[in-house]
Design an enzyme around this catalytic site. Sequence first.
Site, PDB file in Angstrom:
ATOM      1  N   SER A 135       0.874  -1.195   0.000  1.00  0.00           N
ATOM      2  CA  SER A 135       0.000   0.000   0.000  1.00  0.00           C
ATOM      3  C   SER A 135       0.898   1.227   0.000  1.00  0.00           C
ATOM      4  CB  SER A 135      -0.855  -0.017   1.268  1.00  0.00           C
ATOM      5  OG  SER A 135      -1.471   1.238   1.465  1.00  0.00           O
ATOM      6  N   TYR A 160      -1.759  -1.002  10.492  1.00  0.00           N
ATOM      7  CA  TYR A 160      -1.906  -1.271   9.053  1.00  0.00           C
ATOM      8  C   TYR A 160      -0.702  -0.779   8.278  1.00  0.00           C
ATOM      9  CZ  TYR A 160      -3.747  -1.344   4.308  1.00  0.00           C
ATOM     10  OH  TYR A 160      -3.911  -1.594   2.964  1.00  0.00           O
TER      11      TYR A 160
HETATM   12  N1  LIG Z   1      -8.737  -0.602  -0.973  1.00  0.00           N
HETATM   13  C1  LIG Z   1      -7.702   0.172  -0.685  1.00  0.00           C
HETATM   14  O1  LIG Z   1      -7.847   1.395  -0.515  1.00  0.00           O
HETATM   15  C2  LIG Z   1      -6.315  -0.397  -0.597  1.00  0.00           C
HETATM   16  C3  LIG Z   1      -5.240   0.489  -0.725  1.00  0.00           C
HETATM   17  C4  LIG Z   1      -3.952  -0.008  -0.671  1.00  0.00           C
HETATM   18  C5  LIG Z   1      -3.735  -1.354  -0.496  1.00  0.00           C
HETATM   19  N2  LIG Z   1      -4.795  -2.216  -0.353  1.00  0.00           N
HETATM   20  C6  LIG Z   1      -4.502  -3.638  -0.154  1.00  0.00           C
HETATM   21  O2  LIG Z   1      -4.910  -4.322  -1.318  1.00  0.00           O
HETATM   22  C7  LIG Z   1      -5.298  -5.669  -0.981  1.00  0.00           C
HETATM   23  C8  LIG Z   1      -6.694  -5.936  -1.542  1.00  0.00           C
HETATM   24  O3  LIG Z   1      -7.594  -5.070  -0.876  1.00  0.00           O
HETATM   25  P1  LIG Z   1      -9.051  -4.720  -1.443  1.00  0.00           P
HETATM   26  O4  LIG Z   1      -9.171  -3.250  -1.409  1.00  0.00           O
HETATM   27  O5  LIG Z   1      -9.319  -5.462  -2.669  1.00  0.00           O
HETATM   28  O6  LIG Z   1      -9.924  -5.282  -0.223  1.00  0.00           O
HETATM   29  P2  LIG Z   1     -11.252  -6.175  -0.143  1.00  0.00           P
HETATM   30  O7  LIG Z   1     -12.165  -5.888  -1.282  1.00  0.00           O
HETATM   31  O8  LIG Z   1     -11.740  -5.981   1.246  1.00  0.00           O
HETATM   32  O9  LIG Z   1     -10.674  -7.668  -0.318  1.00  0.00           O
HETATM   33  C9  LIG Z   1      -9.998  -8.330   0.696  1.00  0.00           C
HETATM   34  C10 LIG Z   1      -9.960  -9.793   0.360  1.00  0.00           C
HETATM   35  O10 LIG Z   1      -9.244 -10.501   1.391  1.00  0.00           O
HETATM   36  C11 LIG Z   1      -9.984 -11.668   1.708  1.00  0.00           C
HETATM   37  N3  LIG Z   1      -9.703 -12.093   3.087  1.00  0.00           N
HETATM   38  C12 LIG Z   1      -9.810 -11.352   4.205  1.00  0.00           C
HETATM   39  N4  LIG Z   1      -9.503 -12.103   5.279  1.00  0.00           N
HETATM   40  C13 LIG Z   1      -9.197 -13.347   4.816  1.00  0.00           C
HETATM   41  C14 LIG Z   1      -8.823 -14.562   5.423  1.00  0.00           C
HETATM   42  N5  LIG Z   1      -8.651 -14.649   6.770  1.00  0.00           N
HETATM   43  N6  LIG Z   1      -8.603 -15.651   4.659  1.00  0.00           N
HETATM   44  C15 LIG Z   1      -8.767 -15.570   3.308  1.00  0.00           C
HETATM   45  N7  LIG Z   1      -9.102 -14.444   2.670  1.00  0.00           N
HETATM   46  C16 LIG Z   1      -9.321 -13.349   3.410  1.00  0.00           C
HETATM   47  C17 LIG Z   1     -11.441 -11.265   1.527  1.00  0.00           C
HETATM   48  O11 LIG Z   1     -12.250 -12.392   1.265  1.00  0.00           O
HETATM   49  P3  LIG Z   1     -13.220 -13.123   2.323  1.00  0.00           P
HETATM   50  O12 LIG Z   1     -13.814 -12.071   3.201  1.00  0.00           O
HETATM   51  O13 LIG Z   1     -14.207 -13.808   1.430  1.00  0.00           O
HETATM   52  O14 LIG Z   1     -12.356 -14.093   3.047  1.00  0.00           O
HETATM   53  C18 LIG Z   1     -11.340 -10.418   0.259  1.00  0.00           C
HETATM   54  O15 LIG Z   1     -11.387 -11.248  -0.876  1.00  0.00           O
HETATM   55  C19 LIG Z   1      -5.206  -5.739   0.536  1.00  0.00           C
HETATM   56  O16 LIG Z   1      -3.983  -6.339   0.889  1.00  0.00           O
HETATM   57  C20 LIG Z   1      -5.239  -4.290   0.989  1.00  0.00           C
HETATM   58  O17 LIG Z   1      -4.569  -4.097   2.211  1.00  0.00           O
HETATM   59  C21 LIG Z   1      -6.087  -1.759  -0.406  1.00  0.00           C
END
Ligand SMILES: NC(=O)c1ccc[n+]([C@@H]2O[C@H](COP(=O)([O-])OP(=O)(O)OC[C@H]3O[C@@H](n4cnc5c(N)ncnc54)[C@H](OP(=O)(O)O)[C@@H]3O)[C@@H](O)[C@H]2O)c1
Length: 253
Positions: free
Chosen positions: A136, A149
């Site tokens: 991130s 985080y």
């Molecule tokens: N959105 C942002 O602003 C942002 C910015 C920078 C970086 N990121 C990073 O990008 C990545 C993707 O984030 P996103 O925005 O796409 O978030 P998201 O839509 O909330 O997706 C998170 C995913 O992680 C899975 N997950 C959570 N806990 C889990 C567990 N214990 N076992 C297996 N799967 C699990 C969830 O699936 P289930 O709930 O079905 O398990 C979901 O598929 C993350 O690492 C996040 O930190 C996000």
Amino acid sequence: MNIAIITGASSGMGAECVKQINRAYKKLDEIWILARRLDRLQSLSNIEGNARIRPIAMDITNDAHVDALIDCFREVNPQIRMLVNAAGTGIIGRFDDESLEDELNMIDLNCRALTAFTKICLPYMKKNSRIINFASAAAFLPQPEFAVYSATKSYVLNFSRALNKELKDRGIAVTAVCPGPVATEFFEIAEKHHSIPAYKKIAMVRPAAVVEKAINDSRKKREISVYSAAMNAFRFFTKVLPHSLFLYFWKEA
Ligand SMILES: NC(=O)c1ccc[n+]([C@@H]2O[C@H](COP(=O)([O-])OP(=O)(O)OC[C@H]3O[C@@H](n4cnc5c(N)ncnc54)[C@H](OP(=O)(O)O)[C@@H]3O)[C@@H](O)[C@H]2O)c1
């Protein structure tokens, strides 16, 4: 059998990776998509593309579930051409206000599980394979009220860069993806107690654009992928200015 493995595939950038990798890569036989919500994974089963989609419902922080996956690797002996570690979570709020359980779960998912997945997949990866780790832009600077985080994402960034160097002799490239705010379900959990600041809402981008750049940067063996001019500028200033300056104004804001 050539496969890709994508964690966090049930929503957001993980789900977008499933769609874009399936369209972009012609030589994959299967894409193994992992998350806890099976119904969400199954809804991706028939997406357009070349590979068969194999949904695997598991909690990637659960050692028994990870052991079952290791057994499956032994049985199938796949060639893992691509590993995408997209699963991750964040919680906005003061460290002393949030529960210990939530903070430790975040470390388990963002750091421990990502490290474990990289470790268990590497023996099945050959020359020209790729690892994409979602860090991130929060990795660039300590972030008050996002302290654990941003620390977990600094871990992912540093781990990925060091691993990229180590794995050069095996021809495996590791790319750390460092987006700013992206419009996904991430904020349903992150904003459980506190909202993100308005300036971050303004900088919000689409998951498809971040993923497209990440896949391109991974193809080019770039160690870091940063989408948007605003985030590239943020990265630049966090490199050239003392972090204490940012933290001073952060406190005063
Ligand atoms: N959105 C942002 O602003 C942002 C910015 C920078 C970086 N990121 C990073 O990008 C990545 C993707 O984030 P996103 O925005 O796409 O978030 P998201 O839509 O909330 O997706 C998170 C995913 O992680 C899975 N997950 C959570 N806990 C889990 C567990 N214990 N076992 C297996 N799967 C699990 C969830 O699936 P289930 O709930 O079905 O398990 C979901 O598929 C993350 O690492 C996040 O930190 C996000």
